[in-house]
Design a protein around this motif. Structure first.
Motif, PDB file in Angstrom:
ATOM      1  N   GLU A 143       3.913  20.806  -0.919  1.00 20.46           N
ATOM      2  CA  GLU A 143       2.712  20.484  -0.136  1.00 20.46           C
ATOM      3  C   GLU A 143       1.664  19.819  -0.999  1.00 20.46           C
ATOM      4  OE1 GLU A 143       1.299  23.833   2.027  1.00 20.46           O
ATOM      5  OE2 GLU A 143       3.013  23.757   3.373  1.00 20.46           O
ATOM      6  N   ALA A 144       1.587  20.251  -2.262  1.00 17.78           N
ATOM      7  CA  ALA A 144       0.644  19.585  -3.166  1.00 17.78           C
ATOM      8  C   ALA A 144       1.024  18.128  -3.346  1.00 17.78           C
ATOM      9  CB  ALA A 144       0.625  20.299  -4.508  1.00 17.78           C
ATOM     10  N   GLY A 145       2.324  17.880  -3.465  1.00 17.44           N
ATOM     11  CA  GLY A 145       2.767  16.499  -3.599  1.00 17.44           C
ATOM     12  C   GLY A 145       2.409  15.680  -2.380  1.00 17.44           C
ATOM     13  N   LYS A 146       2.629  16.265  -1.229  1.00 17.21           N
ATOM     14  CA  LYS A 146       2.312  15.558   0.010  1.00 17.21           C
ATOM     15  C   LYS A 146       0.831  15.283   0.100  1.00 17.21           C
ATOM     16  CE  LYS A 146       4.611  18.274   2.862  1.00 17.21           C
ATOM     17  NZ  LYS A 146       5.019  18.869   4.151  1.00 17.21           N
ATOM     18  N   LYS A 147       0.046  16.289  -0.276  1.00 15.37           N
ATOM     19  CA  LYS A 147      -1.398  16.115  -0.195  1.00 15.37           C
ATOM     20  C   LYS A 147      -1.832  14.951  -1.071  1.00 15.37           C
ATOM     21  CE  LYS A 147      -5.565  18.907  -0.689  1.00 15.37           C
ATOM     22  NZ  LYS A 147      -6.027  20.274  -0.898  1.00 15.37           N
ATOM     23  N   ALA A 148      -1.282  14.926  -2.284  1.00 19.07           N
ATOM     24  CA  ALA A 148      -1.647  13.828  -3.186  1.00 19.07           C
ATOM     25  C   ALA A 148      -1.308  12.491  -2.549  1.00 19.07           C
ATOM     26  CB  ALA A 148      -0.912  13.988  -4.517  1.00 19.07           C
ATOM     27  N   PHE A 149      -0.116  12.393  -2.026  1.00 16.22           N
ATOM     28  CA  PHE A 149       0.308  11.114  -1.483  1.00 16.22           C
ATOM     29  C   PHE A 149      -0.513  10.713  -0.273  1.00 16.22           C
ATOM     30  CE2 PHE A 149       3.542   8.104  -2.253  1.00 16.22           C
ATOM     31  CZ  PHE A 149       3.683   7.411  -1.084  1.00 16.22           C
ATOM     32  N   ILE A 150      -0.758  11.667   0.606  1.00 15.45           N
ATOM     33  CA  ILE A 150      -1.453  11.317   1.837  1.00 15.45           C
ATOM     34  C   ILE A 150      -2.909  10.962   1.552  1.00 15.45           C
ATOM     35  CG2 ILE A 150      -2.212  12.216   4.058  1.00 15.45           C
ATOM     36  CD1 ILE A 150       0.345  13.766   4.193  1.00 15.45           C
ATOM     37  N   VAL A 151      -3.560  11.728   0.708  1.00 14.56           N
ATOM     38  CA  VAL A 151      -4.956  11.417   0.402  1.00 14.56           C
ATOM     39  C   VAL A 151      -5.029  10.050  -0.282  1.00 14.56           C
ATOM     40  CG1 VAL A 151      -6.944  12.116  -0.932  1.00 14.56           C
ATOM     41  CG2 VAL A 151      -5.641  13.813   0.290  1.00 14.56           C
ATOM     42  N   ASN A 152      -4.072   9.797  -1.155  1.00 12.71           N
ATOM     43  CA  ASN A 152      -4.058   8.483  -1.804  1.00 12.71           C
ATOM     44  C   ASN A 152      -3.825   7.379  -0.801  1.00 12.71           C
ATOM     45  OD1 ASN A 152      -4.327   7.987  -4.754  1.00 12.71           O
ATOM     46  ND2 ASN A 152      -3.132   9.850  -4.781  1.00 12.71           N
ATOM     47  N   ARG A 153      -3.056   7.669   0.217  1.00 11.93           N
ATOM     48  CA  ARG A 153      -2.815   6.684   1.265  1.00 11.93           C
ATOM     49  C   ARG A 153      -4.103   6.225   1.904  1.00 11.93           C
ATOM     50  NH1 ARG A 153      -0.032   3.768   0.654  1.00 11.93           N
ATOM     51  NH2 ARG A 153       2.112   3.470   1.291  1.00 11.93           N
ATOM     52  N   VAL A 154      -5.004   7.178   2.112  1.00  9.21           N
ATOM     53  CA  VAL A 154      -6.275   6.804   2.718  1.00  9.21           C
ATOM     54  C   VAL A 154      -6.975   5.779   1.832  1.00  9.21           C
ATOM     55  CG1 VAL A 154      -8.503   7.660   3.497  1.00  9.21           C
ATOM     56  CG2 VAL A 154      -6.470   9.031   3.847  1.00  9.21           C
ATOM     57  N   GLY A 155      -6.962   6.062   0.545  1.00  8.73           N
ATOM     58  CA  GLY A 155      -7.569   5.109  -0.378  1.00  8.73           C
ATOM     59  C   GLY A 155      -6.838   3.782  -0.384  1.00  8.73           C
ATOM     60  N   ASP A 156      -5.523   3.866  -0.364  1.00 10.90           N
ATOM     61  CA  ASP A 156      -4.742   2.627  -0.401  1.00 10.90           C
ATOM     62  C   ASP A 156      -5.013   1.773   0.813  1.00 10.90           C
ATOM     63  OD1 ASP A 156      -1.777   4.265  -1.760  1.00 10.90           O
ATOM     64  OD2 ASP A 156      -3.675   3.646  -2.655  1.00 10.90           O
ATOM     65  N   PHE A 157      -5.287   2.404   1.915  1.00 16.32           N
ATOM     66  CA  PHE A 157      -5.620   1.662   3.123  1.00 16.32           C
ATOM     67  C   PHE A 157      -6.842   0.802   2.867  1.00 16.32           C
ATOM     68  CE2 PHE A 157      -6.054   0.649   7.414  1.00 16.32           C
ATOM     69  CZ  PHE A 157      -7.317   0.969   7.871  1.00 16.32           C
ATOM     70  N   GLY A 158      -7.860   1.435   2.277  1.00 19.09           N
ATOM     71  CA  GLY A 158      -9.047   0.656   1.950  1.00 19.09           C
ATOM     72  C   GLY A 158      -8.725  -0.484   1.000  1.00 19.09           C
ATOM     73  N   MET A 159      -7.862  -0.169   0.058  1.00 21.59           N
ATOM     74  CA  MET A 159      -7.547  -1.206  -0.924  1.00 21.59           C
ATOM     75  C   MET A 159      -6.800  -2.366  -0.290  1.00 21.59           C
ATOM     76  SD  MET A 159      -6.191  -0.686  -4.625  1.00 21.59           S
ATOM     77  CE  MET A 159      -5.583  -2.042  -5.567  1.00 21.59           C
ATOM     78  N   LEU A 160      -5.910  -2.056   0.604  1.00 17.49           N
ATOM     79  CA  LEU A 160      -5.185  -3.131   1.275  1.00 17.49           C
ATOM     80  C   LEU A 160      -6.123  -4.017   2.074  1.00 17.49           C
ATOM     81  CD1 LEU A 160      -1.796  -1.868   2.624  1.00 17.49           C
ATOM     82  CD2 LEU A 160      -2.234  -3.872   1.261  1.00 17.49           C
ATOM     83  N   LEU A 161      -7.061  -3.370   2.767  1.00 17.37           N
ATOM     84  CA  LEU A 161      -8.032  -4.170   3.510  1.00 17.37           C
ATOM     85  C   LEU A 161      -8.797  -5.076   2.557  1.00 17.37           C
ATOM     86  CD1 LEU A 161      -9.502  -1.656   6.083  1.00 17.37           C
ATOM     87  CD2 LEU A 161      -8.053  -3.605   6.534  1.00 17.37           C
ATOM     88  N   ALA A 162      -9.153  -4.510   1.410  1.00 16.61           N
ATOM     89  CA  ALA A 162      -9.872  -5.327   0.437  1.00 16.61           C
ATOM     90  C   ALA A 162      -9.022  -6.502  -0.005  1.00 16.61           C
ATOM     91  CB  ALA A 162     -10.267  -4.465  -0.766  1.00 16.61           C
ATOM     92  N   LEU A 180     -12.296  11.624  -1.932  1.00 13.68           N
ATOM     93  CA  LEU A 180     -10.842  11.771  -1.914  1.00 13.68           C
ATOM     94  C   LEU A 180     -10.331  12.460  -3.169  1.00 13.68           C
ATOM     95  CD1 LEU A 180      -9.930   8.249  -0.535  1.00 13.68           C
ATOM     96  CD2 LEU A 180      -9.901  10.381   0.692  1.00 13.68           C
ATOM     97  N   PHE A 181     -11.065  13.459  -3.642  1.00 15.99           N
ATOM     98  CA  PHE A 181     -10.656  14.070  -4.895  1.00 15.99           C
ATOM     99  C   PHE A 181      -9.826  15.324  -4.681  1.00 15.99           C
ATOM    100  CE2 PHE A 181     -13.298  17.859  -4.969  1.00 15.99           C
ATOM    101  CZ  PHE A 181     -14.237  17.569  -4.009  1.00 15.99           C
ATOM    102  N   VAL A 182      -9.679  15.746  -3.421  1.00 18.31           N
ATOM    103  CA  VAL A 182      -9.143  17.070  -3.156  1.00 18.31           C
ATOM    104  C   VAL A 182      -7.698  17.231  -3.602  1.00 18.31           C
ATOM    105  CG1 VAL A 182     -10.674  17.615  -1.274  1.00 18.31           C
ATOM    106  CG2 VAL A 182      -8.623  16.306  -0.835  1.00 18.31           C
ATOM    107  N   TRP A 183      -7.029  16.129  -3.923  1.00 17.36           N
ATOM    108  CA  TRP A 183      -5.622  16.283  -4.250  1.00 17.36           C
ATOM    109  C   TRP A 183      -5.405  16.665  -5.699  1.00 17.36           C
ATOM    110  CZ3 TRP A 183      -3.494  13.111  -7.959  1.00 17.36           C
ATOM    111  CH2 TRP A 183      -4.260  12.005  -8.325  1.00 17.36           C
ATOM    112  N   LEU A 184      -6.361  16.353  -6.544  1.00 19.51           N
ATOM    113  CA  LEU A 184      -6.112  16.524  -7.970  1.00 19.51           C
ATOM    114  C   LEU A 184      -5.967  17.980  -8.397  1.00 19.51           C
ATOM    115  CD1 LEU A 184      -5.616  14.970 -10.474  1.00 19.51           C
ATOM    116  CD2 LEU A 184      -8.033  14.909 -10.934  1.00 19.51           C
ATOM    117  N   PRO A 185      -6.818  18.880  -7.949  1.00 16.76           N
ATOM    118  CA  PRO A 185      -6.599  20.271  -8.353  1.00 16.76           C
ATOM    119  C   PRO A 185      -5.254  20.807  -7.886  1.00 16.76           C
ATOM    120  CG  PRO A 185      -8.769  19.996  -7.385  1.00 16.76           C
ATOM    121  CD  PRO A 185      -8.035  18.737  -7.135  1.00 16.76           C
ATOM    122  N   ASP A 186      -4.863  20.430  -6.661  1.00 14.00           N
ATOM    123  CA  ASP A 186      -3.559  20.894  -6.190  1.00 14.00           C
ATOM    124  C   ASP A 186      -2.431  20.290  -7.005  1.00 14.00           C
ATOM    125  OD1 ASP A 186      -3.691  21.828  -2.769  1.00 14.00           O
ATOM    126  OD2 ASP A 186      -5.346  21.682  -4.174  1.00 14.00           O
ATOM    127  N   ALA A 187      -2.693  19.112  -7.561  1.00 16.45           N
ATOM    128  CA  ALA A 187      -1.634  18.443  -8.321  1.00 16.45           C
ATOM    129  C   ALA A 187      -1.287  19.194  -9.586  1.00 16.45           C
ATOM    130  CB  ALA A 187      -2.082  17.035  -8.680  1.00 16.45           C
TER     131      ALA A 187
END
Lengths: 106, 704, 188
Positions: free
Chosen positions: B207-226, B288-295
Motif C-alpha cells: 500500500e505504501a508503494g501504491k500511495k507513492a505511485f498514485i500521489v506522484n501521478r497527481v504531480g505527473d499530471f501537472g507536469m504533463l500539462l506543463a 503531495l508529500f504524504v507518500w514519503l514517510p510511508d515509503a
C-alpha cells in the motif's frame, strides 16, 4: 410450303412459357402430394425449355437447343433422386403428404 | 577535450547493462548464501557511471560550455506548421554534471553498502518466515538479485532524468524513477507477519508503494500539462530552444490557446506553476508529500538512495533547469519559495514527535527539500543545488547509519533470543521493532563507529559550522533574508526544529541506558557496511569546501553560473550565519536538557508528550493523512464503489444487459422463429414472393 | 392469322388445358397422363421451332423415361390419396395472386416494345435451313463448345444413379452392437 407461313411471333411463345410456368408454380404451392409436386416442377422446367427453344430459333443460335438438352438431362437426374427420396420417406412415414414433414420447425 | 564528451551515453548504458546482466545471470552468480555476486555487478556498474561522470567533469573543465551528445533520433514528426522533434540526446553541462556526480557517486556508495545490508535483511526475512536450508537459499537468491536489478534500473533512470536535453526525456526518466520507487518500496510486499496494530506488513508495504505511485501521478499530471503547454507555446521541448525562444519573445506576445489568447507572461506563469505541481509530487512538498514517510517501508538503502539523496531532488533539478522560465514568472517563484518554507516548517515540527528512527529522517528529508525549494524559488539556484549536494551526503549517511543501527538491534534481538528463553524484547507489552527509538538507547557502547558517523551527520544536518550543512543552509537562509521575510522566518524555525529533532534522536538512540534486551545485545555492523558510512561522513565534513562564500572559493557557484543563466554566487553575511548557528546550538541544548541529562528509562514517556495535545497533533503528522483520507480517498472510494456496483453491475449489467437487451433478443427471436414453419410449401411461397418482387421491380424499372 | 399461328394457338390451348388438368386432378395417374399430353405438345412446339432433335429427345426421355418412372412410383406407393383439406388455408389465395402476377409480368415482358424489337430481328424472319436443328448441328456445338458441361452432366447422371440406389437400399443389420438394443429393420 413456305416456312415463313409457319412463323409465329416469338412473344407468343414467351407468354405461353410464362403461363405454363405459372401453372407449374401453382402446382408446387398448392398440391400436397409429393409426386404431384415433382410433376409440377417438371412442368416448370419444360416451360423454360420452351422459352429456350424459342429464343434459339429467334437468334438462330444452336446454343439454345444445347441448353435444352442439358436441362432435360438434369431434370432426369433430379427426378430419379427425388422419387427415390419420396420412396424412402414413404417407408418411414407411410404417407406422401408433404405437410406431414414439418419436424424442422422453429 | 570535445571527444571525451562522446562517452557520455555510457553513463546510462552501464547501469542498464548491470541490470540486464543481473536479470540474465544473477542467480548463477550466487552459488552459496554468502556470495555477493549480483551486488558486485550492480556496484561496479554504478562505479562505472561515477567514473564517466568524473570524466565528464574533466571534459567540462576544458570546455565549460558543455556539449550535447546525440544518441539517436526518437521522435521526428514533420507536420505542416507544427513539427515535433525529440532526439535522445544527453546534455552535458555544468548543472547536469553536478547532478551526475552526486547521483552516481552517492549511488555507488549506497550500492556498496547495500551489498552487505541486503544480506542481513533477506536473512532476517527468511528467518521470520520460517524458511531454512535450500528454501532459504533460493529465496535469498531471488530477492538479492531482484533488489540489485531494481537498484541499477533506478540509477539508470535517474541519470536519464538529469542528462536529458529536452523535457520529454526528463519526463521519461521522471516516470521511470517513479516506477522504481514503487517497485522498491513494495519490495517486501509479501511479508506475512503482522505488526503492532494487527495489520499484515506485506499489505502495508504494497500500500505504501501504491500511495507513492498514485500521489506522484497527481504531480505527473501537472507536469504533463506543463509539457504540453510548453510545446504549444514554444513549438519545441528542447531546453535550449525553449529558453532561447522564451527569452527572445516579449512577455505580452499573445499565445493562441483555443478560444483564448493569453499573454506569454501569463502562459509562462501557468507553465511554471504546473511544473511546480509535478515537482511537489516527486520532491514531496506540500501538498503531495504524504507518500514519503510511508515509503520508509522499503529497505533502508532504498530510503537512502531514492528518498533522500536522488529521486526526491529531481524536482529541485527541474526547477533549476527551468530557471529562465521561472525568472519570467516571479509569482511562480514566490509560490515555490513559500511552499518550500511551509513544508520545511511543518515537516520539521512533525519530525520532533516521531518514534520511528526512519520516520524522523523521512520528515527531515521533506524539510530539507523545502529548504532547497525555497532557495530555487527565490532565485538562489546555486544555493539550492549546493544544498542538494551536501544534503545527499549527510542524509544518505544518516539513513545508512540508521540502517546500521537497525541491523545491530536485530542482531541483538537474535543473540538474546537464542541465548535466553524469553523472546520478547523491547518495551513491556510491545513486540520487538528494530526501528522504534524507544527500544534503543545506550548504543554508543556497542556501536562506536555508527555512533560517531551519526553524530557527524546530525551536526551537518543541523547546520553547525564548519560542517557541510552549515555552508549550504546558510546560503539559503541568506537568500531568504534578502528576498522574503516570511520565508526567512519559516526557514529559521525549521532550522531550529531540525537541530531539535536530531539532538533528540541522538540522545535517545545512542546515549543513556539500554531500554530493551535487544539494545543490550546489539553489536556493530561489518566493515562492508561501515566503510561507506565513513566515506560519506568525510564528505559531510569537507563538502562545504565546494562553495565557500568567500571571494575566490565560490567554485560551485562559478561552475554553475555557466549553465544556470540567472544564478548569482552567494556572499557572506555574518548576521545570518550567527543567527542560524545560535538557533542550532540552542536547539541542541534544549534536546540535551530534555533527553540527555536525564536519559529516558524503559517505559518512560517522552518528556515532550507533557505538552499533551500539541504532541499528539505533531505525532499524528498534523492529521494530514486523515485530511486527505476524508477529502479525497473516501469520496473517491465511494464514487468508485458507486460506479462499479450501481452503474456497472446494477444498471448496465442487470438492467440493460440482462433486462432490456436479453429480453429484446429473446422476444424477437421467439416471434421471428415462427417464420420457420417446417412446411416446404411455405418456403416455396417465400421464394416465389421474392422472385415476383424482383421481376416486378425489374420490369417497372426497365421496361415500362 | 397465318396457318402457323392457328396451329400454335390450338396446340397452346391443349398444352394449357392439360397443365391445368394435371394441376387439379385428384387421381395421380390421371395427373401423370395429363402431363404426358403436355409434354407431347411441347415436343410438337419444338418441331415448329426447327428443333427436330429436341422434339425426339423430349418424347424419348421425358415422356418415355421420366413419366414412366413417375407412373412406376405412383403404382409402387399405391397412388395414395391425399386429403383435400389443407392446414394452410391461406396458402391458396396468396398463391393464386402471386401466380397471376407472374403471368402479368410475363405478358408485360412479352409485349413491351423493348423486347419486341429484339424479337422481330431479321434473323427471326429468315428461313432456317434444315440443318439448323438437326442432330448433326446440335452435336457439333455440343462436343466442341460445351464439351466440359457435357462431361459434367455425365458425371451428374452417374451420381444421381448412385444416389437413387443408395437412398432406397435397405440398411444392413447392425453388427457392432451386442447390447440390449434390438437390431431394427432399415429406416423404420
Amino acid at each position: 410450303m413456305e416456312e415463313i407461313a409457319f412463323l409465329v411471333p416469338t412473344s407468343y411463345y414467351i407468354i405461353l412459357s410464362g403461363v405454363l410456368f405459372a401453372i407449374g408454380v401453382a402446382g408446387v404451392l398448392l398440391r400436397r402430394n409429393a409426386i404431384l409436386l415433382l410433376m409440377s416442377v417438371e412442368l416448370m422446367l419444360n416451360s423454360a425449355n420452351l422459352a429456350f427453344a424459342a429464343f434459339s430459333r429467334t437468334f438462330l443460335d444452336v446454343g439454345g437447343q444445347v441448353f435444352v438438352f442439358f436441362v432435360i438431362t438434369v431434370a432426369a437426374a433430379e427426378v430419379a433422386v427425388g422419387l427415390a427420396l419420396i420412396v424412402t420417406i414413404f417407408h418411414t412415414k407411410r404417407s406422401i403428404d408433404i405437410d406431414e414433414l414439418h419436424a424442422m420447425e422453429g | 577535450m570535445n571527444g571525451l564528451f562522446s562517452i557520455a551515453p555510457l553513463i546510462i548504458a552501464a547501469p542498464f547493462a548491470g541490470m540486464l546482466v543481473n536479470i540474465a545471470f544473477g542467480r548463477r552468480l550466487m552459488p552459496n548464501k554468502d556470495s555477493i555476486g549480483p551486488g558486485l555487478v550492480a556496484s561496479s556498474m554504478a562505479g562505472v557511471s561515477f567514473l564517466v561522470a568524473l570524466l565528464m567533469f574533466v571534459a567540462l573543465l576544458g570546455s565549460p560550455q558543455g556539449a550535447d551528445v546525440p544518441v539517436l533520433t526518437w521522435i521526428d514528426i514533420q507536420g505542416g506548421d507544427i513539427s515535433l522533434n525529440i532526439p535522445w540526446t544527453l546534455k552535458v553541462d555544468t548543472l547536469s554534471s553536478v547532478m551526475m556526480l552526486v547521483v552516481s557517486g552517492v549511488g555507488t556508495v549506497i550500492h556498496v553498502y547495500a551489498i552487505g545490508y541486503m544480506h542481513g535483511d533477506i536473512d532476517e526475512k527468511a528467518y521470520l518466515r520460517g524458511l531454512h536450508g535450500e528454501e532459504a537459499l533460493d529465496f535469498k537468491r531471488r530477492r538479492y538479485v531482484k533488489f540489485f536489478t531494481f537498484f541499477n534500473l533506478f540509477l539508470g533512470s535517474m541519470l536519464i532524468l538529469v542528462t536529458g536535453n529536452n523535457y520529454l526525456m526528463m519526463f521519461v526518466g521522471w516516470e521511470l524513477v517513479g516506477l522504481c520507487s514503487y517497485l522498491l518500496i513494495g519490495f517486501w510486499f509479501d511479508s506475512p507477519e503482522a505488526n503492532e496494530s494487527g495489520k499484515i506488513v506485506g499489505v502495508l508495504n504494497s500500500e505504501a508503494g501504491k500511495k507513492a505511485f498514485i500521489v506522484n501521478r497527481v504531480g505527473d499530471f501537472g507536469m504533463l500539462l506543463a509539457l504540453m503547454l510548453i510545446f504549444w507555446t514554444f513549438g519545441t521541448l528542447k531546453f535550449d530552444d525553449v529558453f532561447a525562444r522564451a527569452a527572445a519573445a516579449a512577455p505580452t506576445t499573445p499565445i493562441p490557446l483555443g478560444p483564448f489568447t493569453p499573454a506569454l507572461g501569463a502562459v509562462v506563469t501557468v507553465i511554471t506553476l504546473l511544473l511546480l505541481l509535478g515537482a511537489t509530487g516527486k520532491s514531496a512538498q506540500i501538498p503531495l508529500f504524504v507518500w514519503l514517510p510511508d515509503a520508509m517501508a522499503g529497505p533502508t538503502p532504498v530510503s537512502a538512495l531514492i528518498h533522500a539523496a536522488t529521486m526526491v531532488t529531481a524536482g529541485v533539478y527541474m526547477i533549476a533547469r527551468s530557471n529562465v522560465l521561472y525568472a519570467m514568472a516571479p509569482v511562480s517563484g514566490m509560490t515555490v519559495a513559500v511552499i518550500g518554507g511551509l513544508t520545511a516548517f511543518v515537516s520539521g515540527t512533525i519530525a520532533v514527535a516521531q518514534f520511528d528512527i526512519k520516520r524522523v529522517l523521512a520528515y527531515s528529508t521533506i524539510s530539507q527539500l523545502g529548504f532547497m525549494f525555497a532557495a530555487v524559488g527565490l532565485g538562489g539556484y546555486i544555493a539550492g543545488i549546493f544544498h542538494l549536494a551536501t544534503h545527499a551526503f549527510f542524509k544518505a549517511l544518516l539513513f545508512l547509519s540508521a540502517g546500521s543501527v537497525m541491523h545491530g538491534m536485530e542482531h541483538g534481538h537474535h543473540a538474546m533470543a537464542e541465548g535466553e528463553n524469553g523472546g520478547g524484547g523491547g518495551d513491556e507489552g510491545h513486540p520487538f521493532d528494530p526501528q522504534d527509538m524507544r527500544q534503543m538507547g545506550g548504543l554508543h557502547k556497542h556501536m562506536k563507529t555508527t555512533t560517531w558517523v551519526y553524530i557527524v551527520g546530525a551536526l551537518a544536518l543541523s547546520g553547525i559550522p564548519p560542517l557541510a550543512g552549515f555552508w549550504s543552509k546558510d546560503e539559503i537562509l541568506l537568500e531568504a533574508s534578502l528576498n522574503s521575510t516570511l520565508v526567512y522566518v519559516l526557514l529559521g524555525a525549521a532550522t531550529f526544529f531540525t537541530a531539535l529533532y536530531m539532538g533528540r534522536q541522538i540522545f535517545m538512540v545512542f546515549f543513556g541506558s539500554e531500554r530493551s534486551e535487544a539494545a543490550r545485545h546489539a553489536h556493530e555492523s561489518p566493515p562492508l557496511m561501515t566503510t561507506p558510512l565513513i566515506v560519506l561522513a568525510v564528505l559531510a565534513i569537507i563538502g562545504g569546501l565546494m562553495n565557500l562564500p568567500f571571494g575566490g572559493f565560490n567554485q560551485l557557484g562559478h561552475w554553475l553560473e555557466r549553465s544556470v543563466v540567472n544564478a548569482h554566487t552567494g556572499s557572506f553575511n555574518i548576521d545570518v550565519s550567527i543567527t542560524s548557528t545560535v538557533l542550532g546550538l540552542l536547539a541542541i541544548g534544549i534536546s540535551y536538557l530534555l533527553y540527555g541529562r536525564k536519559p529516558l528509562e524503559e517505559g518512560q514517556r517522552d518528556p515532550l508528550s507533557t505538552t499533551g495535545p500539541v504532541f499528539t497533533f505533531l505525532n499524528h503528522k498534523w492529521y494530514w493523512d486523515e485530511l486527505y483520507d476524508a477529502l479525497f480517498v473516501r469520496p473517491f472510494n465511494r464514487l468508485s464503489e458507486f460506479l462499479a456496483n450501481t452503474i456497472d453491475w446494477a444498471f448496465w449489467h442487470d438492467f440493460v444487459h440482462d433486462g432490456i437487451i436479453a429480453q429484446f433478443v429473446e422476444g424477437s427471436s421467439r416471434s421471428l422463429r415462427r417464420v420457420q414453419t417446417g412446411y416446404v410449401r411455405n418456403y416455396a411461397l417465400a421464394v416465389l414472393l421474392g422472385v415476383v418482387a424482383i421481376l416486378v421491380y425489374l420490369v417497372v424499372r426497365f421496361l415500362v | 392469322m397465318s396457318f402457323g399461328t392457328v396451329l400454335f394457338l390450338i396446340l397452346a390451348l391443349i398444352a394449357v388445358v392439360s397443365a391445368v388438368g394435371m394441376l387439379t386432378s385428384t387421381n395421380a395417374v390421371h395427373a401423370a397422363l395429363f402431363l404426358v399430353t403436355n409434354f407431347v405438345c411441347i415436343a410438337l412446339f419444338y418441331l415448329g421451332l426447327n428443333a427436330p432433335f429436341l422434339a425426339m429427345v423430349q418424347i424419348t426421355i421425358y415422356t418415355g423415361a421420366i413419366m414412366v418412372l413417375f407412373l412406376f412410383v405412383i403404382m409402387l406407393l399405391g397412388a395414395a390419396q391425399v386429403s383435400l383439406r389443407s392446414t394452410l388455408r391461406w396458402h391458396g389465395p396468396l398463391a393464386v395472386v402471386l401466380v397471376l402476377m407472374l403471368i402479368g409480368v410475363a405478358g408485360v415482358m412479352a409485349f413491351s416494345p423493348a423486347v419486341n424489337n429484339n424479337l422481330t430481328s431479321p434473323l427471326a424472319l429468315q428461313e432456317a435451313s434444315t440443318a439448323f436443328g438437326s442432330p448433326q448441328a446440335v452435336g457439333e456445338v455440343l462436343f466442341s463448345n460445351y464439351l466440359l458441361p457435357f462431361q459434367m452432366v455425365g458425371i451428374l447422371l452417374l451420381v444421381a444413379m448412385i444416389g437413387a440406389v443408395v437412398l432406397t437400399r435397405e440398411a444392413k443389420k447392425p453388427t457392432r452392437q451386442p447390447g440390449p438394443e434390438e437390431s431394427s429393420p432399415a429406416g423404420e
